[in-house]
Design a protein around this motif. Structure first.
Motif, PDB file in Angstrom:
ATOM      1  N   VAL A 233       1.046  -0.865   0.338  1.00 38.97           N
ATOM      2  CA  VAL A 233      -0.155  -0.064   0.373  1.00 38.97           C
ATOM      3  C   VAL A 233       1.173   1.277  -0.394  1.00 38.97           C
ATOM      4  O   VAL A 233      -0.091   2.304  -0.636  1.00 38.97           O
ATOM      5  N   ARG A 234       2.246   1.548   1.123  1.00 40.42           N
ATOM      6  CA  ARG A 234       2.972   2.414   0.788  1.00 40.42           C
ATOM      7  C   ARG A 234       3.460   2.641   0.346  1.00 40.42           C
ATOM      8  O   ARG A 234       4.066   3.681  -0.549  1.00 40.42           O
ATOM      9  N   ARG A 235       4.123   1.722  -0.952  1.00 39.19           N
ATOM     10  CA  ARG A 235       4.447   1.875  -2.892  1.00 39.19           C
ATOM     11  C   ARG A 235       3.686   1.949  -3.638  1.00 39.19           C
ATOM     12  O   ARG A 235       4.450   2.243  -4.038  1.00 39.19           O
ATOM     13  N   GLY A 236       2.613   1.699  -3.758  1.00 38.33           N
ATOM     14  CA  GLY A 236       1.460   2.126  -4.828  1.00 38.33           C
ATOM     15  C   GLY A 236       0.971   0.475  -5.028  1.00 38.33           C
ATOM     16  O   GLY A 236       1.048   0.758  -6.735  1.00 38.33           O
ATOM     17  N   GLY A 237       1.177  -0.740  -4.249  1.00 43.10           N
ATOM     18  CA  GLY A 237       0.964  -1.721  -5.145  1.00 43.10           C
ATOM     19  C   GLY A 237       1.915  -3.044  -4.709  1.00 43.10           C
ATOM     20  O   GLY A 237       2.976  -2.656  -4.734  1.00 43.10           O
ATOM     21  N   LEU A 238       1.232  -3.876  -5.222  1.00 46.44           N
ATOM     22  CA  LEU A 238       1.734  -5.569  -4.624  1.00 46.44           C
ATOM     23  C   LEU A 238       3.635  -5.719  -6.133  1.00 46.44           C
ATOM     24  O   LEU A 238       3.913  -5.839  -5.223  1.00 46.44           O
ATOM     25  N   GLN A 239       3.071  -5.226  -6.319  1.00 43.12           N
ATOM     26  CA  GLN A 239       4.728  -5.117  -8.105  1.00 43.12           C
ATOM     27  C   GLN A 239       5.407  -4.446  -7.204  1.00 43.12           C
ATOM     28  O   GLN A 239       6.066  -4.789  -8.088  1.00 43.12           O
ATOM     29  N   ASN A 240       4.994  -3.543  -6.315  1.00 39.51           N
ATOM     30  CA  ASN A 240       6.565  -2.537  -6.060  1.00 39.51           C
ATOM     31  C   ASN A 240       6.781  -3.497  -4.774  1.00 39.51           C
ATOM     32  O   ASN A 240       7.601  -2.539  -4.294  1.00 39.51           O
ATOM     33  N   VAL A 241       6.495  -4.397  -4.078  1.00 42.32           N
ATOM     34  CA  VAL A 241       6.762  -5.074  -2.409  1.00 42.32           C
ATOM     35  C   VAL A 241       8.436  -6.014  -3.309  1.00 42.32           C
ATOM     36  O   VAL A 241       8.673  -5.984  -4.220  1.00 42.32           O
ATOM     37  N   THR A 242       9.607  -4.765  -2.329  1.00 42.76           N
ATOM     38  CA  THR A 242      10.965  -5.038  -1.901  1.00 42.76           C
ATOM     39  C   THR A 242      11.145  -7.121  -2.054  1.00 42.76           C
ATOM     40  O   THR A 242      10.548  -7.713  -1.900  1.00 42.76           O
ATOM     41  N   TYR A 243      12.278  -7.599  -3.028  1.00 47.06           N
ATOM     42  CA  TYR A 243      12.914  -8.474  -2.534  1.00 47.06           C
ATOM     43  C   TYR A 243      13.102  -8.774  -1.172  1.00 47.06           C
ATOM     44  O   TYR A 243      12.844 -10.000  -1.017  1.00 47.06           O
ATOM     45  N   SER A 244      13.573  -8.203  -0.709  1.00 42.68           N
ATOM     46  CA  SER A 244      13.887  -8.541   1.247  1.00 42.68           C
ATOM     47  C   SER A 244      12.525  -8.627   1.680  1.00 42.68           C
ATOM     48  O   SER A 244      12.735  -9.720   2.510  1.00 42.68           O
ATOM     49  N   MET A 245      11.099  -7.725   1.243  1.00 40.42           N
ATOM     50  CA  MET A 245      10.090  -8.270   2.067  1.00 40.42           C
ATOM     51  C   MET A 245       9.562  -9.697   1.155  1.00 40.42           C
ATOM     52  O   MET A 245       9.571 -10.772   2.146  1.00 40.42           O
ATOM     53  N   TRP A 246       9.873  -9.816  -0.185  1.00 41.06           N
ATOM     54  CA  TRP A 246       9.344 -11.685  -0.323  1.00 41.06           C
ATOM     55  C   TRP A 246      10.046 -12.627  -0.005  1.00 41.06           C
ATOM     56  O   TRP A 246       9.875 -13.711   0.480  1.00 41.06           O
ATOM     57  N   LEU A 247      12.107 -12.155   0.231  1.00 36.18           N
ATOM     58  CA  LEU A 247      12.338 -12.932   0.955  1.00 36.18           C
ATOM     59  C   LEU A 247      11.892 -13.511   2.309  1.00 36.18           C
ATOM     60  O   LEU A 247      12.059 -14.663   2.302  1.00 36.18           O
ATOM     61  N   VAL A 248      12.305 -12.544   3.020  1.00 39.09           N
ATOM     62  CA  VAL A 248      11.006 -12.861   4.736  1.00 39.09           C
ATOM     63  C   VAL A 248       9.927 -13.835   5.143  1.00 39.09           C
ATOM     64  O   VAL A 248      10.109 -15.033   5.515  1.00 39.09           O
TER      65      VAL A 248
END
Length: 437
Positions: A233-248
């Motif tokens: 939500v903060r970054r404008g959509g799921l497509q903008n989620v960082t690699y770091s978050m996906w890894l965790v």
């Protein structure tokens, strides 16, 4: 007058030794565990002014908070509490209605074996399916409520822990209750903390194993998903989620899924076979696991860390190495316990007739599975970068926990095997980390 001991005295001897420095230590941990969980939030959040904030302002902040009635009131959130209670009841209903095999646990001192229903993994899959459908239908913003009601959910989990611990402590005084050998000291503070009854149950519903596997572990994954949604939500959509978050999310979800899929293995662990169920396990399962173990994901929700595919692959390799060590070591042990030895591992037979492995992973250290766990713990924190040591709290805490477990296990084995254990320690000198410790 007969001197013959009562059956209860024979089955439930008085505990004569303490852990955790006895009642004073238990009392401090009862206060300290919740305080630490809250401190990790208030000291590392989007509104804290740093992670942690400047050390010179922390004492004044603490004093201002604890002397302000409004701050104490703010810890309670009725809506979050009702949602948490509904979540817990959902887990109970899922345990009851979802199909699952019944298996026997280890033999108790009474000669009996408890029956356990195996359906934690199917509960996990059902929950993920419902959660995915909900997010797809209503969008990521709809699932950020855990992030925004964090303190309220923590307080609800703490209240559930206290109520359960008090209830099972009171129920442990009923006639015929089988007590934990380490929880019958007679000191109410210590026994409440460590757990007085070994297997408190309501009919076939075993409270300890249920808490160990379902409401806290599965909620841990849901918390992480909520953190990912908040970052999206903060970054404008799921497509903008960082690699770091996906890894965790991937690392910790896989860890939970693996534990739930291998549910039968938990019934041979010290938590189930030895420890009573009291505040220690209740607060650990319900508060500590979902709200402290998810610290990395919560940090990344408000402080995204960005890196490219090569760094992501490197961190993935660290986690994969840890998982390989953890799973392969446990596989060697389980095969050997079940009479199989496909790797032709070396062992020696004790005077009791027990066989102890001295090669393979179990020849490198006495607890190689703990080593694998620690490597994975490091991998879970690496995506947060190196701006703050707070996100590595889990690694430090977990290392202390595993060392404590290792020492408890060594003490039990020394009593069990005597001189043979000394011989084994010479053959396998390292406790957890090969060639280091």
């Amino acid at each position: 007058m007969s001197s013959k001991p009562r059956q209860d005295d024979t089955l439930n001897p008085r505990t004569t030794t303490y852990e955790f420095l006895g009642p004073p230590g238990a009392f401090l941990i009862i206060l300290g565990v919740p305080a630490t969980a809250y401190a990790l939030y208030f000291g590392c959040s989007a509104t804290s002014g740093g992670c942690p904030p400047s050390l010179d302002i922390i004492p004044a902040r603490i004093q201002a908070a604890v002397t302000d009635k409004a701050w104490w009131v703010s810890l309670w959130d009725t809506q979050a509490s009702l949602m948490y209670f509904a979540w817990y009841m959902y887990c109970v209903v899922a345990w009851a209605v979802l199909p699952g095999d019944w298996i026997e646990g280890v033999q108790l001192r009474t000669g009996e074996k408890k029956q356990y229903k195996i359906n934690a993994f199917s509960t996990f899959l059902l929950t993920l399916g419902i959660t995915t459908g909900y997010i797809m239908r209503f969008g990521p913003e709809s699932f950020t409520f855990i992030y925004h009601k964090w303190v309220g959910f923590m307080t609800a989990a703490l209240m559930m822990s206290v109520v359960q611990a008090l209830a099972v402590y009171a129920a442990s005084f009923r006639k015929g209750a089988l007590l934990a050998l380490g929880g019958n000291s007679g000191n109410p503070i210590y026994d409440f903390y460590i757990g007085r009854e070994l297997n408190p149950s309501i009919g076939l519903f075993d409270i300890k194993s249920f808490n160990e596997l379902r409401p806290g572990l599965i909620l841990w994954v849901l918390v992480n998903i909520s953190m990912l949604c908040e970052q999206a939500v903060r970054r404008g959509g799921l497509q903008n989620v960082t690699y770091s978050m996906w890894l965790v999310l991937a690392f910790q979800s896989f860890y939970v899924a693996d534990g739930l899929y291998n549910e039968p293995a938990v019934f041979t662990t010290m938590d189930i076979t030895t420890d009573g169920f009291g505040f220690m396990l209740a607060v650990g399962d319900l508060l500590w696991v979902p709200f402290v173990y998810s610290l990395q994901a919560r940090y990344l929700a408000f402080n995204p860390v960005e890196f490219g595919p090569l760094v992501a692959l490197s961190i993935f390799a660290v986690n994969a190495l840890g998982y390989y060590i953890f799973r392969d070591a446990n596989g060697e042990k389980n095969d050997f316990r079940n009479g199989r030895n496909p790797k032709n591992l070396q062992y020696f037979t004790t005077a009791r007739g027990s066989k102890l492995l001295t090669s393979g992973w179990w020849g490198r250290s006495r607890h190689p599975n703990y080593f694998g766990d620690l490597v994975m713990a490091v991998a879970w924190s690496l995506p947060t970068g190196f701006e703050t040591p707070i996100t590595y709290f889990y690694v430090i805490y977990f290392a202390v926990l595993l060392i404590h477990r290792q020492r408890r296990d060594d003490e039990m084995c020394e009593k069990k095997y005597g001189k043979d254990w000394e011989k084994y320690k010479k053959l396998v000198p390292y406790r957890i980390i090969p060639y280091v410790y």
